[in-house]
Write a protein that holds these residues in place. Structure first.
Motif, PDB file in Angstrom:
ATOM      1  N   HIS A  13      11.279  -3.609   0.888  1.00  0.00           N
ATOM      2  CA  HIS A  13      12.084  -2.516   0.303  1.00  0.00           C
ATOM      3  C   HIS A  13      11.042  -1.832  -0.566  1.00  0.00           C
ATOM      4  N   CYS A  14      10.226  -2.277  -1.599  1.00  0.00           N
ATOM      5  CA  CYS A  14       9.147  -1.685  -2.379  1.00  0.00           C
ATOM      6  C   CYS A  14       8.431  -0.920  -1.625  1.00  0.00           C
ATOM      7  N   ILE A  15       7.792  -1.758  -0.559  1.00  0.00           N
ATOM      8  CA  ILE A  15       6.511  -0.698   0.112  1.00  0.00           C
ATOM      9  C   ILE A  15       7.039   0.332   1.146  1.00  0.00           C
ATOM     10  N   ARG A  16       8.320   0.123   1.502  1.00  0.00           N
ATOM     11  CA  ARG A  16       8.888   1.042   2.295  1.00  0.00           C
ATOM     12  C   ARG A  16       9.091   2.341   1.517  1.00  0.00           C
ATOM     13  N   LEU A  17       9.664   2.138   0.314  1.00  0.00           N
ATOM     14  CA  LEU A  17       9.724   3.118  -0.745  1.00  0.00           C
ATOM     15  C   LEU A  17       8.547   3.750  -1.209  1.00  0.00           C
ATOM     16  N   ALA A  18       7.701   3.069  -1.733  1.00  0.00           N
ATOM     17  CA  ALA A  18       6.273   3.607  -1.687  1.00  0.00           C
ATOM     18  C   ALA A  18       5.658   4.441  -0.504  1.00  0.00           C
ATOM     19  N   ASN A  19       5.776   3.675   0.399  1.00  0.00           N
ATOM     20  CA  ASN A  19       5.127   4.970   1.629  1.00  0.00           C
ATOM     21  C   ASN A  19       5.899   6.019   1.850  1.00  0.00           C
ATOM     22  N   LYS A  53      -3.250  -8.000  -0.391  1.00  0.00           N
ATOM     23  CA  LYS A  53      -3.641  -9.002  -1.531  1.00  0.00           C
ATOM     24  C   LYS A  53      -2.558  -9.560  -2.471  1.00  0.00           C
ATOM     25  N   LEU A  54      -1.295  -8.597  -2.630  1.00  0.00           N
ATOM     26  CA  LEU A  54      -0.211  -8.849  -3.127  1.00  0.00           C
ATOM     27  C   LEU A  54       0.817  -9.813  -2.546  1.00  0.00           C
ATOM     28  N   THR A  55       0.947  -9.349  -0.977  1.00  0.00           N
ATOM     29  CA  THR A  55       2.050 -10.019  -0.271  1.00  0.00           C
ATOM     30  C   THR A  55       1.648 -10.381   1.050  1.00  0.00           C
ATOM     31  N   ASP A  56       2.312 -11.302   1.537  1.00  0.00           N
ATOM     32  CA  ASP A  56       2.284 -11.700   2.828  1.00  0.00           C
ATOM     33  C   ASP A  56       2.915 -11.074   3.930  1.00  0.00           C
ATOM     34  N   ILE A  57       3.606  -9.811   3.514  1.00  0.00           N
ATOM     35  CA  ILE A  57       4.360  -9.192   4.629  1.00  0.00           C
ATOM     36  C   ILE A  57       3.463  -8.464   5.686  1.00  0.00           C
ATOM     37  N   ARG A  58       3.710  -8.605   6.999  1.00  0.00           N
ATOM     38  CA  ARG A  58       3.148  -8.285   7.953  1.00  0.00           C
ATOM     39  C   ARG A  58       4.146  -8.033   9.052  1.00  0.00           C
ATOM     40  N   PRO A  59       3.797  -6.630   9.708  1.00  0.00           N
ATOM     41  CA  PRO A  59       3.107  -5.502   9.492  1.00  0.00           C
ATOM     42  C   PRO A  59       3.636  -4.768   8.189  1.00  0.00           C
ATOM     43  N   ILE A  60       2.924  -4.119   7.698  1.00  0.00           N
ATOM     44  CA  ILE A  60       3.201  -3.282   6.430  1.00  0.00           C
ATOM     45  C   ILE A  60       4.499  -2.164   6.779  1.00  0.00           C
ATOM     46  N   PRO A  61       5.491  -2.297   6.290  1.00  0.00           N
ATOM     47  CA  PRO A  61       6.640  -1.320   6.713  1.00  0.00           C
ATOM     48  C   PRO A  61       6.183  -0.033   6.447  1.00  0.00           C
ATOM     49  N   ASP A  62       6.623   0.978   7.434  1.00  0.00           N
ATOM     50  CA  ASP A  62       6.191   2.407   7.376  1.00  0.00           C
ATOM     51  C   ASP A  62       5.030   2.767   7.328  1.00  0.00           C
ATOM     52  N   PHE A  65       4.251   5.592   9.614  1.00  0.00           N
ATOM     53  CA  PHE A  65       4.882   6.537   9.053  1.00  0.00           C
ATOM     54  C   PHE A  65       4.002   7.558   8.190  1.00  0.00           C
ATOM     55  N   VAL A  66       3.180   6.814   7.311  1.00  0.00           N
ATOM     56  CA  VAL A  66       2.383   7.749   6.491  1.00  0.00           C
ATOM     57  C   VAL A  66       1.027   8.055   7.146  1.00  0.00           C
ATOM     58  N   GLU A  67       0.225   7.188   8.075  1.00  0.00           N
ATOM     59  CA  GLU A  67      -0.635   7.401   8.693  1.00  0.00           C
ATOM     60  C   GLU A  67      -0.488   8.750   9.945  1.00  0.00           C
ATOM     61  N   THR A  68       0.709   8.660  10.328  1.00  0.00           N
ATOM     62  CA  THR A  68       0.827   9.765  11.405  1.00  0.00           C
ATOM     63  C   THR A  68       1.110  11.032  10.777  1.00  0.00           C
ATOM     64  N   TYR A  69       1.655  10.895   9.636  1.00  0.00           N
ATOM     65  CA  TYR A  69       1.875  12.274   8.642  1.00  0.00           C
ATOM     66  C   TYR A  69       0.501  12.896   8.460  1.00  0.00           C
ATOM     67  N   ILE A  70      -0.369  12.166   7.896  1.00  0.00           N
ATOM     68  CA  ILE A  70      -1.706  12.361   7.399  1.00  0.00           C
ATOM     69  C   ILE A  70      -2.317  12.901   8.618  1.00  0.00           C
ATOM     70  N   LYS A  71      -2.511  12.328   9.693  1.00  0.00           N
ATOM     71  CA  LYS A  71      -3.249  12.783  10.820  1.00  0.00           C
ATOM     72  C   LYS A  71      -2.711  13.992  11.290  1.00  0.00           C
ATOM     73  N   ALA A  72      -1.436  14.281  11.091  1.00  0.00           N
ATOM     74  CA  ALA A  72      -0.974  15.463  11.399  1.00  0.00           C
ATOM     75  C   ALA A  72      -1.643  16.882  10.689  1.00  0.00           C
ATOM     76  N   TYR A  73      -2.443  16.645   9.726  1.00  0.00           N
ATOM     77  CA  TYR A  73      -2.951  17.502   8.897  1.00  0.00           C
ATOM     78  C   TYR A  73      -4.075  18.139   9.705  1.00  0.00           C
TER      79      TYR A  73
END
Length: 127
Positions: A13-19, A53-62, A65-73
């Motif tokens: 949830h924290c990662i999703r919110l940060a993204n 390095k902080l977490t073992d969560i894979r894949p990184i949530p969202d 979502f971020v990469e696609t938005y940046i590429k849209a630029y």
């Protein structure tokens, strides 16, 4: 001590919110040069490296979502209309900013209005 399954849910949830917050921050940009776009990508890659390095969560949530938005630029005017129609996961504000910041000085008023109308058409069913 927090049990691992609970810890993973909290991390997710924290990662999703940060993204989501990163995309919202990018949507508040008033001007963006090519160097600025590259820095967005670099900053996000650094963020991902630290997360891994902080977490073992894979894949990184969202992450996409971020990469696609940046590429849209980097999209051209012709590609932007298709992209807008395909990516309904972004808010009206986020899409509008892409049109205004990415293509702002590169397109004429009529083309900008066409793209903004496409965004409005996507938003209309939500109302």
């Amino acid at each position: 001590r927090i049990p691992l399954p609970v810890s993973n849910i909290l991390w997710e949830h924290c990662i999703r919110l940060a993204n989501r917050t990163l995309v919202e921050g990018y949507a508040n940009v008033k001007k963006c040069s090519n160097e600025g776009r590259a820095l967005m990508q670099l900053d996000f890659q650094q963020f991902l490296m630290k997360l891994e390095k902080l977490t073992d969560i894979r894949p990184i949530p969202d992450k996409e979502f971020v990469e696609t938005y940046i590429k849209a630029y980097y999209l051209t005017e012709n590609d932007m209309e298709c992209w807008i129609k395909e990516h309904r996961e972004y808010s009206t504000k986020q899409l509008t900013n892409l049109v205004n910041v990415c293509l702002g000085s590169h397109i004429n008023k009529k083309s900008r209005q066409k793209l903004l109308a496409a965004i409005d058409d996507i938003d209309r069913p939500k109302r």
